[in-house]
Design an enzyme around this catalytic site. Sequence first.
Site, short mmCIF file in Angstrom:
data_model
loop_
_atom_site.label_atom_id
_atom_site.label_comp_id
_atom_site.label_asym_id
_atom_site.label_seq_id
_atom_site.Cartn_x
_atom_site.Cartn_y
_atom_site.Cartn_z
N LYS A 27 -6.82 55.31 63.73
CA LYS A 27 -6.85 54.82 62.35
C LYS A 27 -8.24 54.28 62.02
CE LYS A 27 -2.94 52.90 61.11
NZ LYS A 27 -1.98 51.78 61.30
N ARG A 97 -3.92 45.79 60.76
CA ARG A 97 -3.23 47.05 61.06
C ARG A 97 -3.48 47.50 62.48
NH1 ARG A 97 -5.34 51.22 56.65
NH2 ARG A 97 -3.31 52.16 57.10
N GLY A 106 4.94 54.26 63.87
CA GLY A 106 5.99 53.25 63.73
C GLY A 106 6.22 52.39 64.97
N MET A 108 3.97 50.29 66.53
CA MET A 108 3.30 48.99 66.56
C MET A 108 3.29 48.40 65.16
SD MET A 108 0.37 49.60 69.32
CE MET A 108 -0.17 51.00 68.42
N ARG A 364 -5.23 61.37 59.08
CA ARG A 364 -5.14 61.83 60.48
C ARG A 364 -4.61 63.24 60.46
NH1 ARG A 364 -0.05 57.90 61.72
NH2 ARG A 364 1.20 58.70 60.04
N HIS A 482 24.57 74.99 85.62
CA HIS A 482 24.69 76.45 85.53
C HIS A 482 24.55 76.94 84.09
CE1 HIS A 482 27.11 80.16 85.09
NE2 HIS A 482 26.38 80.51 86.14
N SER A 793 4.35 85.11 96.31
CA SER A 793 4.89 84.62 95.06
C SER A 793 5.53 83.26 95.35
CB SER A 793 5.93 85.59 94.50
OG SER A 793 6.49 85.05 93.33
N CYS A 860 7.15 82.43 90.67
CA CYS A 860 8.35 82.94 90.02
C CYS A 860 9.43 81.88 89.89
CB CYS A 860 8.89 84.16 90.75
SG CYS A 860 9.36 83.83 92.44
N TYR A 880 -0.91 85.58 88.32
CA TYR A 880 0.07 85.64 87.23
C TYR A 880 1.14 84.57 87.38
CZ TYR A 880 3.28 87.81 90.55
OH TYR A 880 4.09 88.03 91.63
P1 ADP Z 1 1.48 52.50 60.15
O1 ADP Z 1 0.56 52.88 61.23
O2 ADP Z 1 2.83 52.07 60.62
O3 ADP Z 1 1.51 53.53 59.06
P2 ADP Z 1 -0.37 51.04 58.52
O4 ADP Z 1 -1.36 50.17 59.18
O5 ADP Z 1 -0.86 52.36 58.10
O6 ADP Z 1 0.89 51.18 59.48
O7 ADP Z 1 0.17 50.21 57.29
C1 ADP Z 1 1.47 50.21 56.77
C2 ADP Z 1 1.43 50.43 55.27
O8 ADP Z 1 0.63 49.45 54.63
C3 ADP Z 1 0.86 51.76 54.88
O9 ADP Z 1 1.59 52.28 53.82
C4 ADP Z 1 -0.54 51.42 54.45
O10 ADP Z 1 -1.03 52.33 53.51
C5 ADP Z 1 -0.37 50.03 53.84
N1 ADP Z 1 -1.61 49.27 53.95
C6 ADP Z 1 -2.24 48.94 55.09
N2 ADP Z 1 -3.39 48.27 54.82
C7 ADP Z 1 -3.48 48.17 53.48
C8 ADP Z 1 -4.45 47.62 52.60
N3 ADP Z 1 -5.55 47.03 53.06
N4 ADP Z 1 -4.23 47.70 51.28
C9 ADP Z 1 -3.10 48.30 50.81
N5 ADP Z 1 -2.16 48.84 51.58
C10 ADP Z 1 -2.34 48.80 52.92
MG MG Z 2 -0.08 54.35 58.29
#
Ligand code: ADP
Ligand code: MG
Length: 904
Positions: A27, A97, A106, A108, A364, A482, A793, A860, A880
């Site tokens: 990120k 973040r 989802g 962390m 990403r 099986h 083999s 094999c 192979y």
């Molecule tokens: P995840 O990796 O679980 O997607 P994110 O770090 O991307 O978590 O953030 C969760 C949500 O919060 C995302 O929808 C992201 O766009 C929003 N978000 C994160 N940072 C900001 C920010 N600085 N301003 C506005 N929205 C944010």
């Molecule tokens: Mg995100």
Amino acid sequence: MAQKYVYFFGPSGTEGDASMKNALGGKGANLAEMARLGLPVPAGFTVSTEYCTVYLDEGRKFTDLLKREVAEAMAKVEAAMGMKYGDPVNPLLVSCRSGARRSMPGMMETVLNVGLCSATIPGLIRKTNNPRFVYDAYRRLIMMYADVVMEKAEDLEPSQGKGIRKILDEMLDEYKRRKGCKSDTDLTADDLKSLAEEFKKTIKRILKKDFPDDPWEQAWGGIGAVFKSWNGRRAVSYRRIEGIPDEWGTAVNVQAMVFGNMGDHSATGVAFSRNPATGENKFYGEWLVNAQGEDVVAGIRTPNPLNEATKNEQNKHLGSLEQQMPVLYKQLDAIRSKLEQHYQDMQDIEFTIQEGKLYMLQCRNGKRTGTAALNMAMDMLQEKLIDQPTAVMRVEPAQLDELLHPIVDPNEEKKHTPITRGLPAGPGGAVGKIVFTSADAVDWTGKGKKVILVREETNPEDVEGMRAAKGILTARGGMTSHAALVARGWGKCCIVGAGELRIDLAKKVLTVGGKAYQEGNVLTLNGTRGLVYAGAVKMMDASENPRLAEFMKIVDKHRKLGVRTNADTPADARVARNFGAEGIGLFRTEHMFYGEGSDEPLFVLRKMILSSTEEERRRAVDELYPFVKRDIKGTLEAMDGLPVTIRLLDPPLHEFVPQNEDAQAELAQALSITVADIKRRGEQLHETNPMMGHRGVRLGITYPEVTEMQVRAILQSAAELTKEGKHPHPEIMVPVTCDVGELDVTRVIVDRVHAEVKAATGVDVQFLYGTMIEIPRACLLADKMAKTSQFFSFGTNDLTQMGFGFSRDDIAGFLPDYLSKNILKADPFQTIDQEGIGQLIEMAVQKGRQARPDLKIGICGEQGGDPASVEFCYKSGLNYVSCSPFRVPIARLAAAQATLKGKK
Ligand code: ADP
Ligand code: MG
Ligand code: MG
């Protein structure tokens, strides 16, 4: 120079870039890259993954050095945004973040609106003139912070059986109900303000701590909590599954907040630069007006479609961004193109619109289905966005599975709820009527009906019905049972171990979840996911995809390792050939004693097994010859021009001894002995440990006439085919050897029969003579084995069994514990144990080639179709791999990727 831990990104002076994923996480690296590209990214800074390790290892405290770096970076963010963190007049808010090297969706935590407190609330209200927005942001901060920082990061067990987040969510719902509000957006500033106060009281009561009112306490709490979330339960188990090392750590991105919840000119959304399900080159996404962060994915409100072209049944009545904010949509669409050109791959993006201004918050490489991966790779190749090697690397070998089998249409599947689930043993989907016996499966199929064979578990006698059925469902058994092995071999949809099924064979009913299903009722199986549905769910046939053929052509251009198939019948051989197999790596002669048409040869084989004199046995062997020859000749013909490795009889004979009285009586009559004699002879053949008993080459050592008959069938077939103008390439393979002496003794028979066939037919059959390497001793003595053997083999099933001392048929009792306790990283019967068994293989390759430089070497075992094993085989210098017909394309792709990776 002191270690640097903090990296700024913003409209100018960005310190990181996309290549720094290890330090900045995916990120952070991509935020820096987008800032460098001049895209509208709110300024921020990234605390590197290296500090995560420092923080977690050293008492979870922040060093003075870090505090200084963070203060400096925050000052830069303030300058870039024209606001000040914690300022009563013009307050800056931030998000904290998470972001690891590899995306862990989802797993962390993230906290938004950090910095909002009694000191900054009035200033923000004055500045925005929007108290509703400010209190909405505040209640969101409290909810996220209590959950992430105060509860999860402190490792608190949720009290009253539910977490603080859940409790606060329920309070919010209850409040809405009381006020008669349908949506969050109906709540007023006063509502939100009083909710925030109630939240804080509840937090104090349950977590015994005050929600912090100091902006820097909030910021450090947020940063620390994100680091700690690296060791959260979900994140740890995700890492185990995905094989992500614990040492990597997560980075923390502290970023200036922008607000999608400021009113009707504000919004937030997620988008993919192309459709991630189909690959179609259309901008695809969802958005919500007046919303923040995760509202879009959280499913509280049905999100709107991004544009007109991608509306669907659920959202077609909702306005698109294209329609409602056309100027911003155009700007976003231009960014989409810019990002795709830059990254040369499909991007998954997050954006937010604050009062008519667009901001980019994340990008990403997007996750995609197999179909989408293929279509995008081929499209981008045509668009000249990527080159051929890149296109080859873009599809994961495992994703091909999905393209080779008919599948349950994923859009239709969403509308159904499974009645139960089991293990996904055979991929693809199947719809059919329930039958409970193999005979019924054959019978109904013969009448043109599609059936699902439902069994407690399957055994070799069910093979016919399994073959006939569209899908197989069993209540018991694991991934190597099986049913699972057979189904995968045929590429047949199969679910095993669906433990909730109650099968009453006598009444022909199946009960699950309190409902009964009769014979003839329709079921749908999703074998790729292990889900069972009542009734028919629509299917999709992806297998005759011309793009796949085109793609595979390119794949083969970049491949060096050969790919053969394991096939036991002419029919399987033809299927595999269509999938691109370059020969047969394993033809098992014993196949003819199972399944359709096996009655006669099996009867003769039994006569052979139970005969007590050599003379008796010779007679039986002569009787068996035409059956063996028919199968071998048919297969050599189907593989005309390509090599066919034929393995001499391998299984312990007592497997074939008849157990039921009728069969015993019939046999007794044929041999003119009594049933008691039959039983006694059968008992004599009984072994305590048959897998290490009288099997493989040992059979031929004690009964040379059995070897002789098979060798004759092979060489005679080849001679006849040659006369018919064909080009057979038989390879005679001796199984379960541990000493070159075994090979020498057998070779004498081969040479004698070869000369006899030559004299009789005038054809000097060209063939190879070699062995399976499946006993560790054979690996240790590979140089000696190679003196007689022209090819090796690796039989990696047995090699793994004997190398580990794990009985393959009994692993279900303990292997799951080895995996969950992380003693073993993977099931060594599915993917080669490179660390241990891999050494045996490498040693055998090296010693074998030392003695015979042109030694041909293949594999094999089941693992021959596993992408990681294929890569290992390529690196170890094998010629192979050989795998079941439906895995041939997967192995071809894995082999090409191994070559390309080796070049880098
Ligand atoms: P995840 O990796 O679980 O997607 P994110 O770090 O991307 O978590 O953030 C969760 C949500 O919060 C995302 O929808 C992201 O766009 C929003 N978000 C994160 N940072 C900001 C920010 N600085 N301003 C506005 N929205 C944010
Ligand atoms: Mg995100
Ligand atoms: Mg074996």
